[in-house]
Scaffold this active site. Sequence first.
Site, PDB file in Angstrom:
ATOM      1  N   SER A 320       2.200   5.480   0.133  1.00  0.00           N
ATOM      2  CA  SER A 320       2.254   4.277  -0.354  1.00  0.00           C
ATOM      3  C   SER A 320       3.580   3.769  -0.936  1.00  0.00           C
ATOM      4  CB  SER A 320       1.348   4.451  -1.855  1.00  0.00           C
ATOM      5  OG  SER A 320       1.519   3.123  -2.549  1.00  0.00           O
ATOM      6  N   TRP A 323       4.948   2.414   2.606  1.00  0.00           N
ATOM      7  CA  TRP A 323       4.238   1.118   2.572  1.00  0.00           C
ATOM      8  C   TRP A 323       5.044  -0.209   2.156  1.00  0.00           C
ATOM      9  CZ3 TRP A 323       2.261  -2.768  -0.380  1.00  0.00           C
ATOM     10  CH2 TRP A 323       1.373  -3.758   0.317  1.00  0.00           C
ATOM     11  N   HIS A 324       5.519   0.148   0.826  1.00  0.00           N
ATOM     12  CA  HIS A 324       6.084  -1.107   0.132  1.00  0.00           C
ATOM     13  C   HIS A 324       7.726  -1.274   0.783  1.00  0.00           C
ATOM     14  CE1 HIS A 324       3.285   0.084  -2.996  1.00  0.00           C
ATOM     15  NE2 HIS A 324       3.641  -1.218  -3.350  1.00  0.00           N
ATOM     16  N   GLY A 325       8.248  -0.361   1.431  1.00  0.00           N
ATOM     17  CA  GLY A 325       9.291  -0.767   2.017  1.00  0.00           C
ATOM     18  C   GLY A 325      10.218   0.437   2.591  1.00  0.00           C
ATOM     19  N   PHE A 498       6.704  -6.982   1.128  1.00  0.00           N
ATOM     20  CA  PHE A 498       6.145  -5.801   1.647  1.00  0.00           C
ATOM     21  C   PHE A 498       5.288  -5.946   2.619  1.00  0.00           C
ATOM     22  CE2 PHE A 498       6.536  -5.223  -3.141  1.00  0.00           C
ATOM     23  CZ  PHE A 498       7.749  -4.803  -2.947  1.00  0.00           C
TER      24      PHE A 498
END
Length: 498
Positions: A320, A323-325, A498
Amino acid sequence: MLFNSYIFIFIFLPAALLGWYTLNRFEKYRLAQIFLSGMSLWFYGYFNTYYLLIIVASILVNYLLSYMMKFSRTKLTNRIGLAAGIGINLGILFYFKYYDFFIENINFLFRSDFHLKHILLPLGISFFTFQQLSFVIDRCTGRAEHYPFTDYITFVTFFPQLIAGPIVLYKEIIPQFEDTAKRVFSPSHFAKGLSLFILGLGKKVLLADTLAFATNFGFTQTYFLDSPSTLLVILAYTFQIYFDFSGYSDMAMGLGYMFNIVLPVNFNSPYKACSVKELWQRWHMTLSRFFVTYVYIPLGGSKRGKARTICNTMAIFALSGLWHGANWTYVAWGTMQGLLVVWDNLGIVGIKDSGDRKTARLQIPRWLGWFFTFSFFNLSLFFFRSENMAYAFQMFKNLFSFRNTGYIYKLAATMDIPEFYIIKQIITMTAPGILPAAYIAVLILLLAVSGFIMTRKNALEIVEAANYNSRFCWYIVIVFLWSLISFSQVSTFIYFNF
């Protein structure tokens, strides 16, 4: 195209609504979907026409794979299709989002000199990729049927959720577009959607964008901040990201209601949570759902012993974060969240009067659980917002140095906002010496207002309970007009990155 822009509110949205309901009024249902998909692609391509090639190619490849599965007759071909679908979608995401990050780390570890591509990250690629990935997985495992192309492209491109979620499932959206009863204009749904959109707009423009002044300044002055200024910076960012994402979620859901389409709730007052686990049941709920459904459960979930459960939990939170960066700061942030959730799952500490915590060894009051949850989440945002790990650790060092160099005055001076203009002129003419303190008061007042709003009913609860009397309508009109005036401070949504 931004939701918080004149072209969207006064040109794009009226045109999209008019075309959608007019075509449906004459029972041109497929043409209405084609029109809406075309408008959605215009909305997406407005940022950069190059993005259109990527999303269209992604849609065509995934739809072709779904079509090919119609002829699958064996488990082997299903598995091949599943592997191809996962590989293609994650491959596209890897290339555009993580390629340079991967090469940077290869160069660092092996002292190599591979060239970076400096690839422009397409907007919303993480969202529409995960959305299609969920469909492909269910399609290859026999849980989803093949749909007409007009249904599929509308499901992927529906503009309210295209750029920053929610990550919708095909079974939530496609049946609604196939239901002709939903093609009829609903005054009650439209009023609800419009109100929700305006409340979200106010959160974004009046709160998040204003707090961004202090946040952006603070995180560019990392090595100069002292303890008080660092505390205000992280509080400003905590509320900025809250109202930025909450505002987007409200606007997305509101736009859905305007088209008589109900999008899933994606943000449900997470700062009211009394545990980190509860917070993640309220924040970006559809992303959590995706990871639980397609990663956590296939890994075994919580059914293979405590050690395996801990490993699975840490895995989905690390993913997770990534996934954001494409940055180790996001991985560190996700890992910190995972550790806190694991601690919560151990059941050592529980919240009094909480049904699922009666077996905990230590019971604490709800306010204390909230305090720890809110504080730890604040601290984790040092990783989330900082440019690199060194900057993040410096922010921790600043906060706990207990130094006061007076840098708070420079930070507060960023709050020279239009709403403060008249008061500023009066102070300048009568007592200019107190102007720096007045800026600090403005920042603290804005944080206090943000905290107060956070504890009240959220926008969806307000709209659902409203009776749309004159008082409520005036309230909505004032928020809308005030937001329009503040469009000079327009910024993109945080989750666009994102």
